[in-house]
Motif scaffolding. Structure first.
Motif, PDB file in Angstrom:
ATOM      1  N   ARG B 218       6.478  -2.578   2.488  1.00 25.26           N
ATOM      2  CA  ARG B 218       7.267  -1.816   3.459  1.00 25.26           C
ATOM      3  C   ARG B 218       7.026  -0.322   3.287  1.00 25.26           C
ATOM      4  N   SER B 219       6.819   0.104   2.038  1.00 28.63           N
ATOM      5  CA  SER B 219       6.585   1.536   1.824  1.00 28.63           C
ATOM      6  C   SER B 219       5.247   1.965   2.415  1.00 28.63           C
ATOM      7  N   LEU B 220       4.390   0.986   2.710  1.00 27.12           N
ATOM      8  CA  LEU B 220       3.100   1.313   3.303  1.00 27.12           C
ATOM      9  C   LEU B 220       3.119   1.149   4.809  1.00 27.12           C
ATOM     10  N   GLY B 221       4.278   0.797   5.363  1.00 22.60           N
ATOM     11  CA  GLY B 221       4.387   0.760   6.815  1.00 22.60           C
ATOM     12  C   GLY B 221       4.475  -0.631   7.418  1.00 22.60           C
ATOM     13  N   TYR B 222       4.534  -1.669   6.601  1.00 22.27           N
ATOM     14  CA  TYR B 222       4.701  -3.003   7.154  1.00 22.27           C
ATOM     15  C   TYR B 222       6.157  -3.219   7.549  1.00 22.27           C
ATOM     16  N   ARG B 230       2.668 -11.479   5.144  1.00 23.62           N
ATOM     17  CA  ARG B 230       1.539 -11.101   4.303  1.00 23.62           C
ATOM     18  C   ARG B 230       1.674 -11.701   2.897  1.00 23.62           C
TER      19      ARG B 230
ATOM     20  N   ARG C  82       5.708   5.826   7.150  1.00 20.33           N
ATOM     21  CA  ARG C  82       5.468   5.239   5.835  1.00 20.33           C
ATOM     22  C   ARG C  82       3.994   4.926   5.660  1.00 20.33           C
ATOM     23  N   GLY C  83       3.438   5.376   4.529  1.00 19.58           N
ATOM     24  CA  GLY C  83       2.041   5.089   4.234  1.00 19.58           C
ATOM     25  C   GLY C  83       1.091   6.043   4.931  1.00 19.58           C
ATOM     26  N   SER C  87       3.880   8.540   1.211  1.00 18.19           N
ATOM     27  CA  SER C  87       3.596   7.326   0.454  1.00 18.19           C
ATOM     28  C   SER C  87       4.317   7.375  -0.876  1.00 18.19           C
ATOM     29  N   ILE C  88       4.421   6.226  -1.532  1.00 20.76           N
ATOM     30  CA  ILE C  88       5.097   6.211  -2.828  1.00 20.76           C
ATOM     31  C   ILE C  88       4.341   5.312  -3.800  1.00 20.76           C
ATOM     32  N   PRO C 110      -3.130  -1.769   4.369  1.00 18.16           N
ATOM     33  CA  PRO C 110      -2.622  -0.626   5.131  1.00 18.16           C
ATOM     34  C   PRO C 110      -3.685   0.003   6.027  1.00 18.16           C
ATOM     35  N   ALA C 162      -1.656   3.685  -2.074  1.00 19.64           N
ATOM     36  CA  ALA C 162      -0.759   4.699  -1.519  1.00 19.64           C
ATOM     37  C   ALA C 162      -1.534   5.786  -0.791  1.00 19.64           C
TER      38      ALA C 162
END
Ligand SMILES: Nc1ncnc2c1ncn2[C@@H]1O[C@H](COP(=O)(O)OP(=O)(O)OP(=O)(O)O)[C@@H](O)[C@H]1O
Ligand SMILES: [Mg+2]
Lengths: 299, 316, 268
Positions: B218-222, B230, C82-83, C87-88, C110, C162
């Motif tokens: 989710r932090s990568l945009g999913y 996934r 996000r991303g 990013s984290i 990503p 990231a």
């Protein structure tokens, strides 16, 4: 009836839920569960002193009658009062449920503890036996026993008890071996504390709440099993009433008297839902301890 | 993998041996003479002796035991006490009803329950999600035969849409009629099995959802559903395989009750009728076969689990 | 230009504030260190900046990303940044990676999501990224599973993931805490190199002052949910204003006197 105990299904319930625990006995599932179960229990206890009619009272003028002031839950095709049957059926269900759980725990808990405390070899042996008993479902066990000894309450209790004991043993072994590998138990062992002492002082206090929740779930499984056995004609023999047999008898008249099917089924469902909710509630109430234990187990 | 397979098969053979022994000792060594209990009161001593001879109980226990194990190993389950037909043939004759019933309920409950279980997990705080979980809980708490009777009452009695029970005498020669008579039993078994499966799938999904790699995704945009798609299948597979094993076994056992509700001439009703007629060879043969099936399913589950989870492969 | 800015960020749970009135801003090439004791709210702040707080927590204040307020925005809008913009990297590289997915596909994911690359292009880029984070034999390594890698290698993979979509701000939440000291130093060197190369703005979270000081130019000190100090690293180190920062500096000085931390470079 071979429904496996849905154990641990809810333990992963809300991993991301913030620490907002409903404390104490006010958990809604606990309260609702306890209320449902108490209602059934009350029916069973009252039936010891009083029921609307006698067990073998038949009313030939009112066969397959619908609910009425005389017969709150109607009558069956012989004119027997269904409310009386429901009350006495509750007694059978409670009694067989409790006795089976007792049998299951008397067999399962020592077996599980033994497996956890003993060395690898004994543990593997016990685990093997447990696996086989789990593969050997209650229903089949009951059928084997009934073939030889005939249907009786004792056979039903033994079959259900043995069938459920496998799951109890499995859970006991898992939670006890988690305690056995804790640092403070290892420390106690190096200090020369005997295994029995470790059991009493460390293991039992740490696993009793898991077992309590399990007992509640096992009771539900036993009640369904009892109903299934009597439905198949393998449970408590007549004249002792049972919800399962009420259903079996009502099946042939379902087109004219559907309520005769509805009520015993609801009785089973209320009991089982009640006891499952109670189990969930107990888990919630005992959660602080469970959670600490789980965290300790992760280290 | 091969050495694991060999060990696992050896374990299965050991379990079958133990299960066979258990069946034997439960019936012979416990107090009581099967020959006496099997016959009606007032049978002549000759009759009792005849039964004893047929059961082999006139021989020493150990000899009987050796004989029973030898028979099992060679696939001989003995003959029925009453029809004198081989037990294996009688069982085989019932499979065309029981196998389709158990398998289609198994497949259907997967198709229905897996999406519902995932939905119930993703929307566990929403109204619909809670409703679904509650229904599943109810489905588990209701006795399967009660569900069956209610289904009969609704569909067969009220709507007159399908036959209330029975199976065509000609069996699968008339596939239409055969399928029609299996619709309600399959539906009932699917409701029962599906409820259990919904709970398991929901809990397995919640487990995946709580993992940190889902947060990473989710932090990568999913989005949450895409992250689940996934990572869910590969990480949930091992658990799901195990659940499916339990489900397959309990579908098979569920047929015993279902066949009784719908008067189907399958393995379950053979077993039940034999229990009531006290036809010992059929009962022990059927029970042993069903138990063996459950154990074999367990083996398949363990092997498949290893295939889907490479982390298990290295370890012993 | 400022990429990420918060003003008066407050996070509450059941009415209890866990983070209070935090304001910070990050532009490309910024290097900001956020330091504070365990439980002071550093991770919650980081998660809030990506809209990933656990359900049940409420936020107030403003979170501006490229000038747009994202506080309380629907997930759809958060997903766009996000991303790609922010990013984290998390503390524990083992659990942050999918244990059953080859690392190459985890890096490629990503890229396919945001840049619409096809599978083979994305995998090729994943190999390039493995090379950039100095993983040995990238072409083979992309097919490995996380448990087949060392802890340091896993964190390199996490960094590649990231940075793959070229975000302009990278939040690193204690990325080296789970690693042993020598590996920690290597990862810090790599991080320094990558932010120089890519020009990404860095928010580096840690409870270890020497580590932060080695990498950051600006320092934020957090305690019980509040920022108690904010300023250039040199100023904070020389003239800590809050009592808590003074303590931190004093104990760090003690440690450094015993042994110079193996952080590359020196205090800037
Ligand atoms: N999921 C959660 N539910 C409830 N409280 C939480 C949750 N996560 C964090 N907290 C609380 O919020 C506060 C801040 O936590 P946070 O994780 O941000 O600390 P931290 O500064 O990152 O500490 P550390 O250095 O240990 O990582 C803590 O007091 C913690 O108890
Ligand atoms: Mg943290």
């Amino acid at each position: 009836m071979s429904t496996p105990l849905v154990e641990a299904v809810e333990t992963v319930e809300a991993p991301d839920a913030p620490a907002r625990r409903r404390r104490g006995w006010r958990s809604p599932s606990f309260l609702v569960g306890a209320a449902l179960l108490l209602a059934v229990l009350a029916l069973a206890l009252v039936s010891l002193l009083w029921s609307p009619y006698g067990l073998d009272h038949t009313d030939p003028t009112a066969r397959l009658a619908g609910p009425s002031p005389q017969h709150w839950a109607g009558t069956d095709r012989l004119g027997r009062d269904q409310f009386t049957q429901l009350m006495l059926g509750a007694r059978t269900a409670m009694w067989i449920g409790l006795a089976s759980v007792a049998v299951a725990f008397v067999i399962g808990v020592p077996l599980g503890l033994l497996a956890a405390a003993a060395g690898r070899l004994a543990e593997n042996a016990v685990v093997g036996v447990i696996d086989i008993v789990i593969a050997f479902p209650t229903l089949l066990l009951a059928m084997l026993l009934v073939t030889v000894y005939g249907a009786s309450t004792a056979v039903a209790i033994s079959a259900i008890g043995i069938g459920v004991s496998a799951e109890v043993a499995r859970l006991t072994r898992i939670s006890a071996s988690r305690v056995f590998t804790q640092d403070y138990v290892l420390a106690a062992r190096t200090c020369g504390t005997g295994p029995l002492m470790i059991l009493v002082r460390h293991v039992l206090p740490n696993i009793w709440h898991t077992l309590l929740v399990q007992a509640a779930l096992a009771f539900g499984v036993a009640v369904i099993a009892e109903a299934s056995l009597s439905y198949l004609g393998l449970g408590t023999p007549p004249p002792a009433p049972s919800w399962g047999r009420m259903l079996q008898e009502a099946q042939s008249t379902v087109s004219v008297a559907p309520w005769n099917v509805l009520l015993p089924g609801l009785a089973v469902a209320v009991t089982v839902v009640g006891v499952n909710l109670l189990g969930d509630g107990l888990r919630e109430v005992l959660d602080p301890q469970l959670r600490q234990e789980r965290q300790a187990g992760e280290r | 993998m091969l050495s694991y397979l060999i060990r696992r098969v050896a374990w299965l053979i050991g379990s079958l041996f133990v299960a066979g022994s258990a069946v034997f000792f439960l019936l012979r060594v416990l107090p009581g003479d099967p020959a006496v209990t099997l016959l009606a009161v007032g049978s002549s001593p000759d009759q009792i002796d005849a039964i004893r001879h047929q059961l082999g109980t006139d021989r020493p226990v150990l000899a009987q035991y050796g004989h029973w194990l030898g028979d099992l190993a060679t696939g001989n389950l003995g003959d029925s006490l009453f029809t004198q037909l081989p037990v294996l043939d009688q069982i085989a004759g019932r499979l065309p009803v029981t196998v389709p019933l158990a398998l289609s309920a198994f497949v259907l409950s997967i198709i229905v329950a897996v999406p519902i279980g995932v939905f119930a997990a993703v929307r566990r705080r929403g109204l619909l999600g809670v409703a679904v979980s509650t229904l599943a809980q109810l489905g588990i708490a209701l006795p399967i035969f009660w569900v069956g009777i209610m289904v009969v009452w609704l569909v067969a009695v009220q709507w007159r849409a399908l036959p209330p029970g029975g199976f065509p005498r000609t069996g699968w020669q008339d596939p239409g009629a055969a399928i029609q008579s299996l619709v309600l039993p399959v539906a009932t078994l699917t409701i029962a099995q599906g409820s259990v499966l919904v709970r398991y799938v929901r809990s397995a999904t919640l487990d995946v959802l709580s993992q940190e790699y889902v947060r990473t995704a989710r932090s990568l945009g999913y989005s949450l559903p895409r992250a689940l798609w996934r990572h869910g299948p590969r990480n949930g597979a091992a658990t799901v395989v195990q659940i499916l094993g339990i489900l397959l076994a309990s579908s098979l056992l569920g047929t015993v009750v279902i066949e009784s509700v719908f008067a189907l001439p399958g393995l379950g009703s053979l077993l039940l009728a034999s229990v009531k007629a006290r036809d010992l060879p059929i009962v022990q043969g059927t029970v042993f076969l069903m138990t063996a099936t459950v154990l074999v399913v367990g083996l398949v589950v363990d092997v498949v689990q290893r295939l889907v989870d490479p982390r298990l492969r290295g370890s012993a | 230009m400022t990429v990420l800015e918060t003003t008066g960020l407050t996070i509450t749970l059941d009415g209890q504030p866990l983070v209070r009135d935090v304001s910070l801003s990050l532009a490309a090439r910024d290097r900001v260190g956020l330091i504070g004791e365990s439980g002071s709210g550093k991770s919650l702040t980081a998660l809030a900046l990506l809209g990933l707080l656990p359900p049940g927590m409420r936020t107030s204040g403003r979170i501006l990303i490229d000038g747009e307020d994202h506080l309380g925005a629907p997930d759809r809008r958060w997903r766009r940044v996000r991303g790609r913009t922010v990013s984290i990297v998390f503390q524990e590289p083992l659990t942050a990676l999918d244990p059953l997915m080859p690392v190459g596909r985890q890096i490629a994911g990503p890229l396919r999501l945001h840049q619409g690359l096809n599978r083979s292009d994305a995998e090729r880029r994943a190999i390039e990224w493995c090379d950039r984070v100095h993983l040995p034999d990238p072409a083979r390594l992309v097919r490995a599973l996380p448990h087949e890698l060392s802890g340091g290698q896993r964190q390199r993979v996490a960094l590649a993931m990231a940075l793959a979509c070229r975000p302009r701000v990278l939040i690193a939440d204690e990325p080296t805490t789970a690693l042993d000291v020598t590996v920690q130093a290597q990862i810090l060197t790599l991080l320094d190199e990558l932010i120089e190369e890519t020009g990404v703005g860095l928010l580096f979270i840690s409870h270890d002052l020497p580590v932060v000081a080695g990498l950051a130019r600006h320092l934020l000190v957090m305690r019980t949910g509040r920022l108690v100090e904010s300023g250039p690293v040199d100023d904070v180190l020389r003239r800590p204003r809050s009592g808590y920062a003074r303590q931190l500096v004093a104990s760090a000085a003690q440690v450094t006197r015993l042994a110079r931390p193996s952080v590359h470079g020196e205090y800037r």
